[in-house]
Design an enzyme around this catalytic site. Structure first.
Site, PDB file in Angstrom:
ATOM      1  N   HIS A   9       0.830  -1.207   0.000  1.00  0.00           N
ATOM      2  CA  HIS A   9       0.000   0.000   0.000  1.00  0.00           C
ATOM      3  C   HIS A   9       0.870   1.265   0.000  1.00  0.00           C
ATOM      4  CE1 HIS A   9      -3.756   2.182   1.258  1.00  0.00           C
ATOM      5  NE2 HIS A   9      -2.856   3.024   1.738  1.00  0.00           N
ATOM      6  N   GLU A  10       1.809   1.323   0.958  1.00  0.00           N
ATOM      7  CA  GLU A  10       2.634   2.531   1.087  1.00  0.00           C
ATOM      8  C   GLU A  10       3.565   2.710  -0.113  1.00  0.00           C
ATOM      9  OE1 GLU A  10       1.779   4.695   3.080  1.00  0.00           O
ATOM     10  OE2 GLU A  10       0.573   3.492   4.467  1.00  0.00           O
ATOM     11  N   HIS A  53       1.671   4.498  -2.818  1.00  0.00           N
ATOM     12  CA  HIS A  53       1.735   5.960  -2.629  1.00  0.00           C
ATOM     13  C   HIS A  53       3.092   6.492  -3.103  1.00  0.00           C
ATOM     14  CE1 HIS A  53      -1.955   6.563  -0.450  1.00  0.00           C
ATOM     15  NE2 HIS A  53      -1.615   5.806   0.574  1.00  0.00           N
ATOM     16  N   HIS A  88       3.521   6.506  -6.857  1.00  0.00           N
ATOM     17  CA  HIS A  88       2.655   7.546  -7.437  1.00  0.00           C
ATOM     18  C   HIS A  88       3.389   8.892  -7.355  1.00  0.00           C
ATOM     19  CE1 HIS A  88      -1.715   9.369  -7.523  1.00  0.00           C
ATOM     20  NE2 HIS A  88      -0.985   9.731  -8.558  1.00  0.00           N
TER      21      HIS A  88
END
Length: 596
Positions: free
Chosen positions: A387-388, A391, A394
């Site tokens: 998940h991190e 980020h 991105h």
């Protein structure tokens, strides 16, 4: 006695490399002094922002100061989070925060001064070749023009700012400081304390009596405070109505959507499409009842484990390797950067004494992103890492592709890349798994994400919408009214498979997000967009991957809805939510097959 290592004892390889931001403290100090000095320069332009040249110069200056400040702030904050007890970095962070406020003040005249220009001049600036790099900034300034007041009125509103924080602050005090829950009896007949932190743990307890006792104790405690909390909640709604009317928005909802330029249809579509998918949630409730072996499913059974605790140890190295395998569908360009992050100390991996809890991704433009973890060797931590890093990548791709001003993506887009990584990893794990118990454990994990992130957050979003509409129509928000709206929504969403306990009518009183109005829908739209992206990537391959990488490289260079739409996900239509629901249906089918 803490068993956690001190920061100084943590193996360097498992820590982030902050020298990539500043070589040492002296370099930070030099940059700090430079920003302190250069923040005086913008005032030279005050009263002169009426030509493309002067506006371009002040924007260049603003970017230069903001970027340097960002690096100072991020460096101080990351060091502070490694060990929050370290006085050196406590002081450094205070210095950075103070400087940040001073810089904001120094730059605060720019937008109002540009906005004071006549419409024609503003349009000419937007089309000026000299300001081509700032076209989107100027369009955004113009879009807000209708809602910006005169200088005197804006000054008055700024003074009301502290008052407007009151409902949230009062709720925080009631909820975190004054609210005391009674002790409850655990499965061994022992009295144990019930707190905000332990509540969900008790709801996950395999023993049903423990779950029921915790549930009842929490909502009976809130019920005793219902008049005070309803008055606080109502004050927050009144504050919202005050701002929306003063700033000339048609409604509170449209005021809150305006920041990201989100059409109202995105919000109403989400609610309508979830309504048509409620039979799926109810089918999952039925399956939950069957797997728990219950005649009646109650609200306190929603977090009960469906699979006996499945022991699955996943070391950090195994987690990285599994993620690299799981994200192969995203192609080599993506994987190369991911490997770079794993190998070049972007990540602070394990817990140590004084380290901030939780996980996040953060960084400053022009250097790579950073990720804070508190890794445990389990499934949840592996998904947190995926998940991190979603980020982080991105941010990396946005920063690489765009100038500073356009690189920062909105909160509306923020959860998309992180959740796409989770969806692809889940797909990989499910396809690879041969152990039925392990597969059911994964499917349960995934199904509960759909329930809590799409259905539950949409129900919250619908509650906010109904409450504000009633207040705008002149109705009073009594505790009875709020509880009745909330209870009816629970019945509507969970259906006949669920025995909706009366106590749940008080749940609205314990949701802090309701004081950050019209925010929760972003969890549901982000999760839906991500599920839609991952489905397209798996079904279509390269064309979908190229569109997705285009999304990652778009940062905040356009309105969020346009960025998603160009990548093939149109959030103003029901399609992405329906695609997410088809994935949820597939998860339920697989669970039903495994438990026949």
């Amino acid at each position: 006695m803490s068993t956690l290592p001190k920061r100084s004892a943590v193996e360097q390889n498992n820590t982030w490399e902050l020298k990539d931001l500043f070589a040492n403290q002296q370099a930070w100090d030099a940059s700090y002094n430079e920003v302190k000095e250069s923040k005086k320069k913008p005032s030279e332009y005050e009263g002169k922002l009426n030509s493309p040249q002067s506006i371009k110069e002040v924007f260049v200056l603003e970017d230069d100061i903001s970027l340097k400040l960002e690096r100072l702030y991020v460096y101080a904050h990351l060091h502070h989070d490694e060990d929050t007890t370290n006085p050196t970095y406590q002081a450094l962070l205070q210095k950075a925060k103070k400087l940040s406020v001073e810089v904001s003040e120094a730059l605060s005249f720019i937008t109002p001064e540009i906005l004071s220009l006549p419409e024609k001049e503003l349009d000419a600036l937007i089309d000026s070749p000299e300001l081509a790099d700032y076209k989107f900034t100027l369009q955004e300034i113009k879009r807000e023009k209708a809602h910006v007041l005169s200088k005197t009125e804006e000054a008055l509103l700024a003074q009301v700012g502290n008052l407007s924080q009151a409902p949230q602050n009062i709720f925080g005090m009631i909820n975190n400081a004054d609210m005391k829950f009674p002790n409850i009896e655990d499965e061994n007949g022992k009295e144990v304390p019930l707190t905000h932190g332990s509540y969900i743990q008790y709801l996950e307890n395999p023993n049903r009596d423990v779950r029921r006792r915790a549930f009842k104790a929490v909502y009976e405690t809130y019920a005793k405070q219902k008049n005070t909390i309803a008055a606080t909640f109502s004050a927050n709604v009144n504050k919202n109505m005050f701002y929306s009317r003063v700033r000339k928005y048609p409604s509170v909802l449209e005021m809150y959507l305006s920041g990201d330029n989100i059409p109202k249809e995105v919000y109403t579509n989400l609610i309508d499409t979830i309504h048509e998918s409620l039979p799926l949630l109810q089918r999952y409730m039925n399956l939950r009842k069957k797997l728990l072996g219950l005649n009646e499913l109650h609200m306190y059974d929603l977090f009960a484990p469906l699979v006996e605790e499945y022991k699955w140890d996943i070391t950090y190295d195994e987690a990285k390797q599994t993620i690299l395998e799981g994200l192969k569908p995203l192609g080599e360009e993506y994987l190369q950067v991911l490997r770079q992050g794993f190998q070049n100390r972007w990540i602070d991996v394990y817990e140590n004494e004084g380290k901030r809890t939780g996980a996040y991704s953060w960084g400053a433009y022009g250097t790579h992103p950073y990720v804070l973890l508190n890794h445990k060797d389990n499934l949840n931590s592996m998904f947190t890492l995926a998940h991190e890093m979603g980020h982080a990548l991105h941010s990396y791709f946005s920063d690489e592709a765009l100038k500073y001003r356009d690189a920062q993506y909105t909160i509306f887009l923020a959860e998309v890349a992180s959740t796409t990584n989770e969806a692809l990893l889940m797909d990989y794990l499910l396809k690879k798994s041969t152990d039925p118990k392990q597969k059911l454990y994964l499917l349960t994990y995934y199904a509960d994400q759909f329930r809590t992130t799409i259905f539950r957050q949409t129900m919250f979003a619908e509650f906010e919408k109904i409450v504000h509409e009633r207040a705008e129509a002149g109705e009073a928000l009594t505790p009875q009214e709020l509880s009745s709206i909330y209870y009816d929504l629970n019945v509507k969403y969970h259906g006949n498979e669920m025995n909706v306990d009366q106590d749940i009518e008080m749940e609205w009183a314990r949701i802090p997000h309701f004081y950050n109005s019209f925010y929760v829908y972003k969890y549901a739209t982000g999760f839906s967009a991500a599920t839609s992206f991952s489905k397209k990537i798996l079904d279509e391959g390269k064309p979908a991957v190229d569109r997705y990488l285009g999304f990652l490289k778009s940062g905040g260079s356009d309105f969020s809805i346009n960025i998603l739409s160009r990548a093939g996900v149109d959030m103003s239509s029901p399609q992405p939510i329906r695609e997410a629901m088809s994935v949820f249906e597939d998860v339920i089918k697989q669970m039903e097959e495994l438990t026949k």
